[in-house]
Write a protein that holds these residues in place. Structure first.
Motif, PDB file in Angstrom:
ATOM      1  N   MET A  12     -23.685  -6.464 -11.483  1.00  0.00           N
ATOM      2  CA  MET A  12     -23.293  -5.327 -12.325  1.00  0.00           C
ATOM      3  C   MET A  12     -24.297  -4.189 -12.171  1.00  0.00           C
ATOM      4  O   MET A  12     -25.491  -4.426 -11.938  1.00  0.00           O
ATOM      5  N   GLU A  13     -23.831  -2.988 -12.310  1.00  0.00           N
ATOM      6  CA  GLU A  13     -24.732  -1.835 -12.298  1.00  0.00           C
ATOM      7  C   GLU A  13     -25.396  -1.729 -13.660  1.00  0.00           C
ATOM      8  O   GLU A  13     -24.730  -1.751 -14.697  1.00  0.00           O
ATOM      9  N   TYR A  14     -26.712  -1.622 -13.667  1.00  0.00           N
ATOM     10  CA  TYR A  14     -27.446  -1.469 -14.920  1.00  0.00           C
ATOM     11  C   TYR A  14     -27.802   0.004 -15.096  1.00  0.00           C
ATOM     12  O   TYR A  14     -28.340   0.647 -14.181  1.00  0.00           O
TER      13      TYR A  14
ATOM     14  N   PHE B 205     -34.206 -12.560 -26.814  1.00  0.00           N
ATOM     15  CA  PHE B 205     -34.351 -12.932 -25.410  1.00  0.00           C
ATOM     16  C   PHE B 205     -33.125 -13.643 -24.853  1.00  0.00           C
ATOM     17  O   PHE B 205     -32.608 -13.265 -23.799  1.00  0.00           O
ATOM     18  N   SER B 206     -32.639 -14.675 -25.540  1.00  0.00           N
ATOM     19  CA  SER B 206     -31.418 -15.347 -25.077  1.00  0.00           C
ATOM     20  C   SER B 206     -30.250 -14.373 -25.044  1.00  0.00           C
ATOM     21  O   SER B 206     -29.445 -14.365 -24.109  1.00  0.00           O
ATOM     22  N   ARG B 207     -30.168 -13.535 -26.064  1.00  0.00           N
ATOM     23  CA  ARG B 207     -29.065 -12.569 -26.132  1.00  0.00           C
ATOM     24  C   ARG B 207     -29.154 -11.513 -25.038  1.00  0.00           C
ATOM     25  O   ARG B 207     -28.137 -10.931 -24.650  1.00  0.00           O
ATOM     26  N   GLY B 208     -30.363 -11.269 -24.549  1.00  0.00           N
ATOM     27  CA  GLY B 208     -30.493 -10.336 -23.433  1.00  0.00           C
ATOM     28  C   GLY B 208     -29.687 -10.806 -22.239  1.00  0.00           C
ATOM     29  O   GLY B 208     -29.099 -10.013 -21.500  1.00  0.00           O
ATOM     30  N   TYR B 209     -29.651 -12.118 -22.052  1.00  0.00           N
ATOM     31  CA  TYR B 209     -28.832 -12.712 -20.986  1.00  0.00           C
ATOM     32  C   TYR B 209     -27.377 -12.860 -21.418  1.00  0.00           C
ATOM     33  O   TYR B 209     -26.450 -12.485 -20.695  1.00  0.00           O
ATOM     34  N   LEU B 210     -27.169 -13.378 -22.622  1.00  0.00           N
ATOM     35  CA  LEU B 210     -25.819 -13.741 -23.062  1.00  0.00           C
ATOM     36  C   LEU B 210     -24.903 -12.539 -23.258  1.00  0.00           C
ATOM     37  O   LEU B 210     -23.706 -12.607 -22.954  1.00  0.00           O
TER      38      LEU B 210
ATOM     39  N   PHE C  59     -23.420  -2.131 -17.201  1.00  0.00           N
ATOM     40  CA  PHE C  59     -24.007  -2.369 -18.516  1.00  0.00           C
ATOM     41  C   PHE C  59     -24.980  -1.235 -18.823  1.00  0.00           C
ATOM     42  O   PHE C  59     -25.912  -0.980 -18.055  1.00  0.00           O
ATOM     43  N   MET C  60     -24.736  -0.526 -19.947  1.00  0.00           N
ATOM     44  CA  MET C  60     -25.594   0.599 -20.331  1.00  0.00           C
ATOM     45  C   MET C  60     -26.443   0.236 -21.541  1.00  0.00           C
ATOM     46  O   MET C  60     -25.934  -0.189 -22.581  1.00  0.00           O
ATOM     47  N   HIS C  61     -27.751   0.419 -21.402  1.00  0.00           N
ATOM     48  CA  HIS C  61     -28.719   0.169 -22.471  1.00  0.00           C
ATOM     49  C   HIS C  61     -29.175   1.512 -23.018  1.00  0.00           C
ATOM     50  O   HIS C  61     -29.732   2.339 -22.295  1.00  0.00           O
ATOM     51  N   ILE C  62     -28.928   1.744 -24.316  1.00  0.00           N
ATOM     52  CA  ILE C  62     -29.241   3.032 -24.951  1.00  0.00           C
ATOM     53  C   ILE C  62     -30.385   2.838 -25.942  1.00  0.00           C
ATOM     54  O   ILE C  62     -30.284   2.040 -26.882  1.00  0.00           O
ATOM     55  N   SER C  63     -31.483   3.571 -25.763  1.00  0.00           N
ATOM     56  CA  SER C  63     -32.627   3.412 -26.652  1.00  0.00           C
ATOM     57  C   SER C  63     -33.498   4.666 -26.609  1.00  0.00           C
ATOM     58  O   SER C  63     -33.073   5.721 -26.136  1.00  0.00           O
ATOM     59  N   PHE C  64     -34.739   4.551 -27.096  1.00  0.00           N
ATOM     60  CA  PHE C  64     -35.700   5.657 -27.123  1.00  0.00           C
ATOM     61  C   PHE C  64     -37.108   5.065 -27.110  1.00  0.00           C
ATOM     62  O   PHE C  64     -37.290   3.858 -27.368  1.00  0.00           O
ATOM     63  N   PRO C  65     -38.124   5.864 -26.809  1.00  0.00           N
ATOM     64  CA  PRO C  65     -39.477   5.335 -26.596  1.00  0.00           C
ATOM     65  C   PRO C  65     -40.045   4.501 -27.747  1.00  0.00           C
ATOM     66  O   PRO C  65     -40.727   3.498 -27.507  1.00  0.00           O
TER      67      PRO C  65
ATOM     68  N   MET D 197     -31.999  -8.014 -19.767  1.00  0.00           N
ATOM     69  CA  MET D 197     -30.670  -7.427 -19.560  1.00  0.00           C
ATOM     70  C   MET D 197     -30.552  -6.834 -18.156  1.00  0.00           C
ATOM     71  O   MET D 197     -29.556  -7.032 -17.462  1.00  0.00           O
ATOM     72  N   LYS D 198     -31.579  -6.119 -17.745  1.00  0.00           N
ATOM     73  CA  LYS D 198     -31.561  -5.484 -16.429  1.00  0.00           C
ATOM     74  C   LYS D 198     -31.487  -6.525 -15.311  1.00  0.00           C
ATOM     75  O   LYS D 198     -30.666  -6.426 -14.390  1.00  0.00           O
ATOM     76  N   ALA D 199     -32.322  -7.559 -15.429  1.00  0.00           N
ATOM     77  CA  ALA D 199     -32.334  -8.605 -14.404  1.00  0.00           C
ATOM     78  C   ALA D 199     -31.009  -9.361 -14.374  1.00  0.00           C
ATOM     79  O   ALA D 199     -30.485  -9.674 -13.291  1.00  0.00           O
TER      80      ALA D 199
END
Length: 413
Positions: free
Chosen positions: A208-210, A160-165, A178-184, A199-201
């Protein structure tokens, strides 16, 4: 007069006691204390890891504590067991191997480097069988709150902290996307999903564009090779589309190596991996090999990786944690157990947890928080921990000193 003489005599005796210093305890009390100290030294600690093929850093961390404290069969303190590689399909074997540690009457603490599925059932059985054994879980794969019910302390990498940091660090270094790469499957994990929300918020708040990007799951039909090939092919296309000021993050370790390879070659930023380490992705991406003397020597490993990253043009753009989380967690977990047994420290004390991690990661700072559930309730034996980010060619970013606004930590999926 008799009373006065008695008072003077008592005063003189007390003055003599103070002047002579602390009196020796009675022989009987000393013997009892000595017996207890000897008894506290005669104990064993169980260490559970995956095999070297599943998580080399965890396994090597176990080797490090064995070198430090010795194996039980050789008169030392450590009993090390490895769980099956296919632990998802072999949960009965996994559970029985964990529970078997409690058959040792001298077993006083058990630490598992990864709380794979089956850990809850195993630790629940141990708790019922041997309530005297201290149970420490790192990086649980099962529900954190459920694991916290059977463990004395649970330690997680601080999603959680790292999501911001991570997003803030990317912004500070010059990224504008910032690009978040994942899967379901991964997004079905509560911790990963909450981190993505943070991260998105954060990206949006920092201007920044998410970008949300889906990739193949390595455990799907395409397997690890197919998932890695997708990343290799797509990163150049993504950079062409979004520019070189995009920071990339993948939730899967197997996809980290091809991601790093292409970022080094084509541009972009990479702050740190899901479970950061200088050996996470970088050796394979940049063709780095380590000698036997270098393995486990994290300052030497960092130095070698840094030289190759700088040579590849990644200085100021690519980062990690200076010490492997998995490796340090095994060392810190055993240290916590020993100090709890010998010194009586409380396992549910975040400052003591950080003290154990810091002992084995000189030069790197740690910080963390108490876990807060979706209803805003703190769980006092569940901790979220993170190490300061190290950017190659630049150094530490001092992210451990950045205060994460509470509004992000309170975000729900």
């Amino acid at each position: 007069m008799n009373l006065r003489k008695l008072a003077i005599g008592l005063l003189a005796a007390s003055t003599l006691f103070v002047a002579c210093g602390k009196k020796e305890a009675p022989v009987e009390a000393q013997e009892t204390k000595t017996e207890q100290a000897v008894e506290n030294k005669n104990y064993h600690i169980g260490v559970i890891t995956t095999t070297v093929s599943q998580s080399e850093d965890n396994f090597r961390g176990a080797e490090a504590v064995i070198a430090e404290y010795g194996l039980v069969k050789d008169g030392g303190k450590i009993t090390h067991v490895t769980i099956p590689d296919n632990f998802m399909q072999e949960q009965e074997t996994t559970i029985s191997q964990m529970v078997s540690l409690a058959d040792d009457p001298d077993m006083k603490a058990i630490f598992t480097a990864e709380g794979v599925p089956g850990t809850y059932a195993a630790f629940k059985a141990i708790r019922e069988k041997r309530p005297d054994i201290k149970l420490i879980v790192n990086n649980p794969h099962e529900d954190p709150e459920m694991i916290g019910q059977v463990a004395d302390v649970e330690i997680n990498p601080d999603f959680f902290s790292r999501g911001y940091l991570m997003v803030k660090a990317a912004k500070d270094l010059g990224a504008d996307k910032f690009m978040h790469i994942s899967f379901p499957r991964h997004l079905g994990y509560e911790t990963i999903a909450r981190r993505r929300t943070i991260m998105k918020a954060t990206a949006e708040d920092l201007g920044m564009e998410y970008i949300e990007m889906s990739a193949p799951d390595p455990v799907s039909d395409v397997g690890v090779p197919g998932a890695q090939q997708f990343i290799l092919e797509q990163v150049p296309n993504w950079i062409n589309k979004y520019g070189k000021n995009v920071a990339f993050f993948a939730t899967n370790d197997a996809q980290t190596e091809p991601l790093l390879k292409q970022i080094a070659a084509h541009g972009g930023f990479f702050i740190e991996a899901d479970l950061p380490s200088p050996t996470m992705g970088y050796p394979g991406a940049l063709g780095i090999e380590f000698t036997d003397e270098e393995k486990g020597n994290w300052p030497k490993i960092l130095e070698k990786v840094e030289a190759e990253v700088v040579k590849a043009g990644g200085a100021g753009r690519m980062g990690t944690w200076a010490y492997s989380y998995g490796f340090a967690s095994v060392q810190a977990g055993v240290d916590l157990a020993i100090r709890s047994i010998e010194e009586g420290i409380a396992l549910n004390d975040l400052s003591e947890v950080i003290k154990s991690y810091t002992k084995y990661t000189p030069g790197a700072n740690w910080n963390g928080t108490v876990y807060v559930d979706g209803n805003g309730v703190e769980k006092d034996n569940i901790f979220m921990l993170f190490q300061d980010t190290y950017i190659f060619g630049k150094g530490y970013l001092n992210m451990d000193k950045v205060e994460v606004p509470k509004k992000y930590l309170n975000l729900k999926n």
